[in-house]
Design an enzyme around this catalytic site. Structure first.
Site, PDB file in Angstrom:
ATOM      1  N   ALA A 271       0.842  -1.199   0.000  1.00  0.00           N
ATOM      2  CA  ALA A 271       0.000   0.000   0.000  1.00  0.00           C
ATOM      3  C   ALA A 271       0.874   1.244   0.000  1.00  0.00           C
ATOM      4  O   ALA A 271       2.016   1.223   0.467  1.00  0.00           O
ATOM      5  CB  ALA A 271      -0.927   0.003   1.214  1.00  0.00           C
ATOM      6  N   ASP A 272       0.321   2.315  -0.524  1.00  0.00           N
ATOM      7  CA  ASP A 272       1.004   3.599  -0.491  1.00  0.00           C
ATOM      8  C   ASP A 272      -0.046   4.697  -0.418  1.00  0.00           C
ATOM      9  O   ASP A 272      -1.154   4.537  -0.941  1.00  0.00           O
ATOM     10  CB  ASP A 272       1.894   3.795  -1.723  1.00  0.00           C
ATOM     11  CG  ASP A 272       2.909   4.896  -1.502  1.00  0.00           C
ATOM     12  OD1 ASP A 272       3.842   4.673  -0.707  1.00  0.00           O
ATOM     13  OD2 ASP A 272       2.752   5.979  -2.088  1.00  0.00           O
ATOM     14  N   THR A 273       0.306   5.791   0.236  1.00  0.00           N
ATOM     15  CA  THR A 273      -0.615   6.911   0.416  1.00  0.00           C
ATOM     16  C   THR A 273       0.080   8.203   0.019  1.00  0.00           C
ATOM     17  O   THR A 273       1.238   8.410   0.355  1.00  0.00           O
ATOM     18  CB  THR A 273      -1.084   7.007   1.885  1.00  0.00           C
ATOM     19  OG1 THR A 273      -1.740   5.782   2.237  1.00  0.00           O
ATOM     20  CG2 THR A 273      -2.053   8.165   2.091  1.00  0.00           C
TER      21      THR A 273
END
EC number: 3.6.1.9
Length: 189
Positions: free
Chosen positions: A69-71
């Protein structure tokens, strides 16, 4: 047979959110370098980073189901990463003050023969912030390891006037969408 689930992240926030699903998993941090491609949109960039993180861990664990995941925090078409110092954190918070911005989180779930990647965008609006508000928040040190220089799940919540979308996505993992996607990989909460 259920495959082993791995979270490809060192983020304590993602760990807390995945714990909500009450499914067994292990953590193996991805060692990929996070580089943005200026030719891609913010959504494409965040998806690429999530895919790279999951793919790197999957390469070492080919029998597992891996979540990457990445934000990113974006305002005026520009993505704000994690601040390098207090001055950069203050600059980011001044830009966000009294305005709306987008928080984009991408999740990539991968096995040796399958990949599902999705993106979730939430709009967050900040209260107008005084210089004192900004400096007091920076004193907490909370902004220093967060994209956009704030953590909505901590003291940064006091900066937020309104949120339109998935709160958990802003924290770092859209839990409900992730749970539904994991079901497609025969991993159930």
């Amino acid at each position: 047979m259920t495959k082993r689930l791995i979270l490809a992240s060192q983020s304590p926030r993602r760990k807390e959110l995945l714990n909500l699903l009450q499914i067994p998993y292990s953590i193996i941090a991805s060692r990929t370098e996070e580089k943005l491609n200026r030719n891609l949109s913010p959504e494409e960039n965040v998806q690429c980073l999530a895919e790279q993180k999951a793919g790197a861990v999957l390469a070492e664990n080919p029998d597992a189901v891996v979540i990457g995941a990445d934000t990113m925090v974006c305002i005026d078409g520009e993505c704000l990463g994690k601040p390098h110092d207090r001055e950069e954190a203050a600059h980011m918070l001044r830009r966000l003050s009294g305005r709306s911005h987008q928080v984009i989180t991408a999740v990539s779930i991968q096995t040796h023969d399958r990949k599902e990647t999705f993106c979730d965008t939430t709009e967050v609006t900040f209260w107008p912030l005084s210089e004192d508000d900004i400096q007091l928040y920076i004193e907490t040190k909370e902004p220093m390891d967060k994209a956009g220089a704030y953590g909505i799940q901590g003291k940064g919540a006091l900066l937020v006037k309104k949120i339109d979308g998935d709160f958990y996505s802003v924290v770092g993992l859209p839990v409900a969408k992730t749970m539904r996607a994991l079901k497609e990989f025969n991993i159930k909460a």
